[in-house]
Enzyme design. Structure first.
Site, PDB file in Angstrom:
ATOM      1  N   THR A 278       0.839  -1.201   0.000  1.00 28.59           N
ATOM      2  CA  THR A 278       0.000   0.000   0.000  1.00 28.59           C
ATOM      3  C   THR A 278       0.873   1.248   0.000  1.00 28.59           C
ATOM      4  O   THR A 278       2.042   1.206   0.389  1.00 28.59           O
ATOM      5  CB  THR A 278      -0.840   0.105   1.289  1.00 28.59           C
ATOM      6  N   ASP A 279       0.273   2.355  -0.376  1.00 32.28           N
ATOM      7  CA  ASP A 279       0.873   3.632  -0.026  1.00 32.28           C
ATOM      8  C   ASP A 279       0.699   3.802   1.495  1.00 32.28           C
ATOM      9  O   ASP A 279      -0.065   3.072   2.131  1.00 32.28           O
ATOM     10  CB  ASP A 279       0.203   4.776  -0.795  1.00 32.28           C
TER      11      ASP A 279
END
Ligand SMILES: *[C@@H]1O[C@H](CO)[C@@H](O)[C@H](O)[C@H]1NC(C)=O
Ligand SMILES: *[C@@H]1O[C@H](CO)[C@@H](O)[C@H](O)[C@H]1NC(C)=O
Ligand SMILES: *[C@@H]1O[C@H](CO)[C@@H](O)[C@H](O)[C@H]1NC(C)=O
Ligand SMILES: *[C@@H]1O[C@H](CO)[C@@H](O)[C@H](O)[C@H]1NC(C)=O
Ligand SMILES: *[C@@H]1O[C@H](CO)[C@@H](O)[C@H](O)[C@H]1NC(C)=O
Ligand SMILES: *[C@@H]1O[C@H](CO)[C@@H](O)[C@H](O)[C@H]1NC(C)=O
Ligand SMILES: CC(=O)N[C@H]1CO[C@H](CO)[C@@H](O)[C@@H]1O
Length: 913
Positions: A278-279
């Site tokens: 994920t970011d």
């Protein structure tokens, strides 16, 4: 990756408050008809690609020995930007570090030019060399992951805040530059992380938060394939180890849990074998994201309800629980863990990879070892390892070769060193408060050498233009102001150099009312820069404008003023801003940069759909890509709108001609690519999928947990309870529509190898063209309109006003030329295609006056295909029709063309746009 400490204390308060907002978060406007994130389950296993088979064999061996808690531990971080480890088996914590232009939040590094600058060089080898140097610095600091390069944002929105982290508003420029960067960095053993997948084209409203869902980027299937996914396919083809999802949603489904994007497109169609993360704080669910193909949660804390740094996680102990109670199938966790370990082996990090020797949290030598924890043991956290080597050289070369000469009336440039210079604009000097005085460059004081946010790095030093000018020029008068001062009446020979800029960055900071995106200043120069130029032009007869910018600025208020003789865009040069520029100003080096985006006459020349979106309500904003394939020059060409300076434009002091173009057919094309190879059985399938005993999740006996540290263990009671549910098959998880846990056998025809069907990279045509530096004949030849003469129309603004006798008119300059190849599809096909699309480019070595070089450009099968949404495959729309391959030095200066049907080429022709 750093969180302000105030946020930490606030977080518990907000956690309590957040449940009150839960219903607000549910609200969203419907995704428009036709935009679908079709469910794709289950997550395809990795490990079936030949190039990764050794790494997977070793990884499967290691993962087969891991307990449940150990597998979970390596999928999320107990501290900011690190994974957990498996000490028992010698698998280390992995350190993940920003950013795309250098090692962030530390010292003794090189602050390289930004992505947009790198793209503007149009030099594949130089882009690769920058990647090599960046890779060495990350390795030298002990960072396992380089969180770059950036190819999304692609640059769809001229005001988009982070376009400058990527390489330019074109999928092929992004793809080639991204792949070269990946190769360079990964050859050093660093895991590159291509980001952000996909649809993060604006900063405002990008994140899910207490009040609002992130916006949904609604992208049709063809546009997704031909524009936004294209650079990711090329990165996977180049062997990238890791891919980061974006904050927003695509077609209504959050990217970090979008099974269509991760499982369907990335892992199945593009055959991605590495890991998907994920970011930071983008994960918004536990089970759903695991099922949708997410392999790593970063930094591991939850933002689900919706606050970081509470010591809560959607994974770690929750993922352990979800596996034990049967919600997440064991084979999904096996695949997640194997992808992480296989990537580590694939990059050779099992062999003497250094551990981190720096801290993102403090510049002090000694500090907390677990900065996310409230109480942490203290130890040495910074060793100040100097990783700079001689990387300033490649940094300077990128900064210099990016410098784009837009206009040079009367051969204003190069300057004579005897001219008296009058320099205006605070942008010519380093921030007087200190080169790193604003956190993550979140201010615009002095030179803009990079944008702001997590894509920035500390400057070790900043060679600013004013210092360099003072070293070179005999007489410099500097007005340290953005408001035009009163000046003594200039002479005819005096030269004014006006520095202006435009800045943008990440939405985590607001700078002068710009919320990451350029929502306040738009495409105007900051600090009244346009007025500064106009006022200088009213006083001085010779004005040179230097622009440091994150993207296009409009120039109409001054570009045609008679005394604005020359304009240079120096993009975002990083630490080497000074000599890289002044050597060009004084003609020691010819400029050779080309615009990586169009500069429109007006922002209104673009469709409304590429403006920033917002909404007065609290519901989910719909950002619908209704312009489809038509962004930047693709749109302007279709609309018949002339830009002020076209995509690819850039002048030289030398004058280049193209001649002797040839085209060769390499592969006879069929309409569809040859059938892919069958998909081999993944070694991951051999891992044990039986529900593990609860004891694999128990905290070690006597273990004392640190508050807010994330662990993959559960208490015995919790583990036993979860296991009881799983063993009884009583889990009640509401699986999404289309969910299945059986690996699919209906593989897509478009896949089959890393990046897609291997045949997509078959070379269809090669084109060669000879580029000659026309030497002293320069001035004469560009006024020669004889259509049989070689193509020189890229230089129609250069060196044509020869009334004065500056160096340019009499000296033959050496320089580097760029050849750009754009494809025009056959006109009689049933697919609407942009008039021209960049497909390849090449930069020559420095050519002395009179010297020639022959460059070769290639078109692959994919380059002459369109994505057919019904067939779900790449289709060559005409195997016998005429593809025109246009060659030149800018997208509006294409005077040479080669035809795929007759295999002939012509020069001196009228370009297509
Ligand atoms: C895993 O266990 C097997 C069997 O005990 C052993 O041969 C192998 O070396 C172990 N592999 C790793 C990476 O620990
Ligand atoms: C998880 O990683 C942490 C940090 O490296 C380590 O201290 C802990 O022992 C690991 N847990 C397991 C189950 O191996
Ligand atoms: C430098 O330029 C200024 C402004 O034109 C002038 O007053 C001064 O005499 C010049 N100095 C030298 C050394 O030429
Ligand atoms: C023209 O190009 C062809 C093919 O690359 C090459 O064989 C030939 O020597 C070139 N001729 C000149 C005059 O450069
Ligand atoms: C698979 O795992 C289960 C549960 O841990 C264990 O009982 C079984 O022996 C394992 N099977 C093999 C072949 O190792
Ligand atoms: C030459 O200079 C004049 C006056 O500055 C300008 O109007 C004209 O556009 C220039 N010519 C070219 C070809 O740039
Ligand atoms: C060569 C160099 O830049 N060294 C620096 C490394 O970092 C320490 C701590 O910030 C500085 O004191 C050195 O000057």
């Amino acid at each position: 990756m750093e969180f302000p400490s105030g946020l930490r204390s606030l977080s518990l308060v907000l956690l309590v408050a957040s449940s009150a907002f839960a219903s607000v978060l549910q609200r969203r406007d419907p995704v428009p008809d036709g935009y679908v994130a079709a469910p794709y389950y289950p997550a395809p296993y990795g490990g079936w690609s030949d190039e990764w088979s050794d790494s997977y064999a070793k990884a499967v061996d290691m993962v087969s020995n891991m307990t449940l808690a150990e597998k979970v531990n390596i999928t999320a971080g107990p501290c900011v930007g690190n994974t957990g480890s498996v000490p028992r088996l010698g698998f280390p914590q992995l350190c993940l570090q920003d950013g795309p232009l250098g090692v962030r939040t530390t010292d003794n590094i090189t602050a390289f030019p930004a992505g947009i600058t790198t793209g503007a060089t149009w030099d594949k080898d130089l882009i690769y060399q920058r990647g090599v140097a960046i890779g060495k610095e990350f390795r030298g600091k002990g960072a396992n992951f380089y969180l770059g390069p950036v190819v999304g944002a692609l640059g769809r929105k001229p005001r988009g805040g982070r376009n400058w982290e990527g390489f330019g508003a074109d999928p092929v420029l992004q793809a080639i530059a991204g792949a070269e960067t990946i190769r360079g960095a990964q050859e050093q053993g660093v895991i590159a992380t291509l980001k952000h997948l996909i649809g993060n084209e604006q900063e405002l409203y990008r994140m899910y938060n207490l009040l609002q869902q992130a916006y949904s980027s609604n992208i049709d299937d063809r546009t997704l394939h031909e524009l936004y996914l294209w650079p990711f396919a090329e990165g996977v083809h180049a062997g990238v180890g890791s891919i980061m999802t974006a904050y927003p949603a695509v077609n209504g489904s959050a990217d970090s849990q979008n099974s269509y994007l991760i499982n369907g497109l990335l892992k199945e169609e593009l055959g991605f074998q590495g890991l998907v993360m994920t970011d930071w704080l983008a994960q918004i669910s536990g089970v759903a994201s695991a099922l949708a193909g997410l392999d790593m949660s970063m930094p591991g804390d939850t933002i689900g309800n919706n606050i970081p740094l509470t010591g809560l996680s959607d994974w770690q102990y929750e993922l352990t629980r979800s596996v034990l109670n049967g919600s997440v199938p064991v084979d999904r966790l096996n695949d997640m863990a194997t992808r992480v370990v296989a990537t580590w082996y694939q990059l050779g990090q099992d062999q003497d990879y250094p551990p981190p020797n720096f801290s993102s949290n403090t510049a002090d030598a000694v500090g907390p070892l677990y900065p996310g924890a409230v109480v942490s043991p203290i130890g040495v956290v910074n060793q100040y390892v100097n990783v700079q080597d001689d990387h300033w050289k490649v940094a300077k070369q990128v900064a210099q070769e990016a410098i784009t000469l837009l206009k040079n009336n009367g051969s204003m440039l190069p300057l004579s060193t005897s001219s008296s210079l009058f320099v205006f604009g605070t942008d010519s000097q380093a921030d007087p408060n200190g080169i790193n005085s604003c956190t993550d460059k979140s201010c615009n004081h002095g030179l803009v050498g990079m944008g702001w946010g997590s894509g920035s790095a500390n400057y070790p030093y900043l060679d600013d233009p004013i210092s360099s000018l003072r070293r070179k020029a005999t007489n410099v008068t500097y007005y340290d102001t953005d408001t035009f001062p009163s000046v003594e009446t200039p002479t005819e020979d005096d030269v004014a150099i006006v520095f202006i800029n435009s800045d943008s960055g990440e939405n985590s900071y607001t700078v002068e009312d710009n919320h990451g995106d350029r929502d306040a200043d738009g495409l105007a120069a900051w600090h009244g820069g346009d007025t500064l130029v106009q006022n200088a032009a009213a006083e001085y007869s010779n004005v040179v404008v230097v622009v440091h910018t994150v993207g296009p600025i409009t120039m109409e208020s001054w570009i045609d003023l008679p005394s604005v003789k020359a304009v240079l865009v120096a993009h975002l040069p990083g630490q080497e801003a000074g000599d890289s520029l002044t050597e060009v100003l004084y003609g020691e080096v010819s400029p050779s940069g080309h615009l990586p985006y169009s500069i429109p006459v007006s922002e209104d020349d673009y469709p409304d759909s590429v403006g920033l979106v917002s909404t007065p309500t609290l519901s989910q904003i719909q950002d619908t890509y209704s312009e489809g394939l038509y962004i930047d020059y693709r749109y302007l060409n279709k609309a018949g709108t002339k830009p002020r300076f076209a995509f690819g434009h850039g002048l030289s002091y030398a004058n280049f001609s193209f001649s002797n173009a040839t085209i060769t057919r390499v592969t006879e094309l069929s309409t569809l690519p040859p059938a892919r190879d069958p998909k081999p059985i993944s070694p991951v399938a051999a891992l044990n999928t039986t529900l593990p005993p609860a004891a694999e999740a128990y905290y070690p006996v006597g273990f004392v947990a640190i508050w807010r540290y994330l662990y993959s263990w559960l208490s015995d009671i919790e583990a036993d309870a979860a296991y009881a549910i799983g063993a009884a098959g009583e889990e009640t998880y509401p699986y999404p529509e289309g969910y299945s846990s059986e690996q699919r056998t209906d593989v897509t025809a478009a896949g089959g190898a890393s990046g897609g069907n291997a045949a997509l990279w078959d070379v269809a045509y090669t084109i060669s063209v000879t580029i000659t530096n026309e030497a002293a004949a320069a001035s004469a030849s560009s006024s020669n309109s004889n259509s049989s003469s070689p193509n020189t129309n890229a230089n129609t603004n250069a060196n044509t006003n020869t009334t004065d006798t500056t160096a340019a008119a009499t000296t033959a300059f050496a320089g580097k030329a760029v050849a750009q190849a754009y494809v025009q599809f056959p006109t009689d096909i049933s697919y609407d295609t942009p008039i021209i699309q960049l497909r390849d480019f090449a930069k020559t070595a420095t050519l002395a006056a009179g010297e020639s070089a022959t460059v070769e450009l290639t078109l692959t099968r994919k380059d002459v295909s369109v994505w057919d949404v019904m067939q779900q495959n790449w289709v060559v729309p005409s195997t016998t029709g005429r593809y025109s391959v246009w060659l030149g030095q800018a997208s509006d200066a294409l005077g040479t063309v080669c035809y795929s049907d007759t295999l002939s080429c012509e020069s001196g022709v009228e370009g297509p746009v």
